[in-house]
Enzyme design. Structure first.
Site, mmCIF file in Angstrom:
data_model
loop_
_atom_site.group_PDB
_atom_site.id
_atom_site.type_symbol
_atom_site.label_atom_id
_atom_site.label_comp_id
_atom_site.label_asym_id
_atom_site.label_seq_id
_atom_site.Cartn_x
_atom_site.Cartn_y
_atom_site.Cartn_z
ATOM 1 N N PRO A 1 0.813 -1.227 0.000
ATOM 2 C CA PRO A 1 0.000 0.000 0.000
ATOM 3 C C PRO A 1 0.845 1.275 0.000
ATOM 4 O O PRO A 1 0.527 2.235 -0.715
ATOM 5 C CB PRO A 1 -0.809 -0.136 1.297
ATOM 6 C CG PRO A 1 -0.898 -1.599 1.536
ATOM 7 C CD PRO A 1 0.415 -2.152 1.079
ATOM 8 N N TYR A 2 1.912 1.285 0.779
ATOM 9 C CA TYR A 2 2.781 2.460 0.854
ATOM 10 C C TYR A 2 3.430 2.724 -0.505
ATOM 11 O O TYR A 2 3.461 3.865 -0.986
ATOM 12 C CB TYR A 2 3.845 2.231 1.923
ATOM 13 C CG TYR A 2 4.736 3.421 2.187
ATOM 14 C CD1 TYR A 2 4.261 4.541 2.869
ATOM 15 C CD2 TYR A 2 6.065 3.427 1.767
ATOM 16 C CE1 TYR A 2 5.077 5.627 3.115
ATOM 17 C CE2 TYR A 2 6.890 4.505 2.013
ATOM 18 C CZ TYR A 2 6.392 5.612 2.691
ATOM 19 O OH TYR A 2 7.210 6.691 2.942
#
Length: 275
Positions: free
Chosen positions: A130-131
């Site tokens: 996600p990052y």
């Protein structure tokens, strides 16, 4: 210089205000207020506040998009869409929302957009899905508006720090999030990976961060300051030895060679039970 600081919590306002009073005496150049980058209403309210405050300055010289979270440090199999949406809402849509809201003020001052991305906008690191998605996205957004806003005298600058010892990578927080992801994982995923993988992943994550994270946070602050104040600011700032010597050179390699290096490194990393 006058600084308008959007803080998520009252505690953040108090902490920042105390720091300003300590470092510059009266702290009058700081205007800290509540702001949530995930809320259209909050960002629009901030934009109106800045329109009133910045009128005497002829606009806004720079917007600095700094808010961010890492999300859970674990393989994609242990995540769901909620985790991706949570991270992207802050790390990607937050800067887009904020920049669009103050663009009118930046045009008046022929100002600057300063965006914190990451080396994860250059290299996709396993366990940081996600990052990485959010940072690739925000870097792409900046590349687009850099070209579009040049005609209005606005410049766009991206910071690409490596790993720094900030609350973003607090070891206890990360360990708790990994444990939570394991507990919430479907039984078939747990069976595929096995408890040994989970325990080894926790340990290897801690070892990686302990070995690579830098305590020289002033390097990042200096890059902010240069991007905001320099006559000739850079389009991109690589910050930290890992960013400059490891991740950025790695990003220039052909994909096949990158895959080979990742596969070789994987020989020493935790492996799923059903690999």
């Amino acid at each position: 210089m006058p600084v308008f600081a959007g803080c998520l919590t009252k505690q953040g306002i108090e902490s920042l205000s105390a720091e300003a009073r300590k470092s510059i005496g009266n702290g009058r150049s700081l205007d800290a207020f509540l702001m949530d980058v995930t809320s259209d209403e909050s960002v629009e309210k901030t934009a109106k506040r800045l329109e009133e405050k910045c009128e005497k300055f002829g606009g806004l010289h720079a917007v600095v998009n700094n808010a961010g979270i890492t999300g859970k440090h674990i393989a994609d199999d242990f995540l769901d869409m909620r985790e991706y949406l949570k991270v992207v809402e802050i790390n990607l849509w937050g800067p887009v929302r904020t920049t669009m809201a103050v663009k009118k003020l930046l045009k008046k001052a022929r100002g600057r957009v300063v965006q914190v991305a990451s080396i994860c906008a250059r290299v996709g690191l396993p366990g940081l899905g996600p990052y990485t998605v959010s940072k690739y996205g925000v870097s792409a957004y900046c590349d687009v508006i850099r070209q579009e806003l040049r005609a209005f005298g606005i410049s766009v600058h991206i910071l690409e720090p490596g790993f720094f010892d900030t609350p973003l990578i607090n070891r206890q927080k990360i360990d708790a999030e990994i444990s939570e992801a394991w507990e919430q994982a479907p039984s078939d995923v747990k069976a595929q990976y096995g408890e040994k993988f989970f325990n080894d992943a926790r340990q290897s994550t801690q070892m990686f961060l302990n070995s690579i994270a830098s305590s020289q946070i002033s390097l990042v602050v200096d890059a902010y300051f240069h991007a905001i104040t320099a006559k000739y600011p850079r389009s991109r700032y690589q910050i930290g030895w890992d960013s400059i010597l490891l991740f950025i050179p790695f990003s220039y390699l052909p994909t096949g060679l990158q895959d080979y290096i990742f596969a070789a490194a994987g020989l020493f990393l935790p492996k799923p039970a059903c690999h």
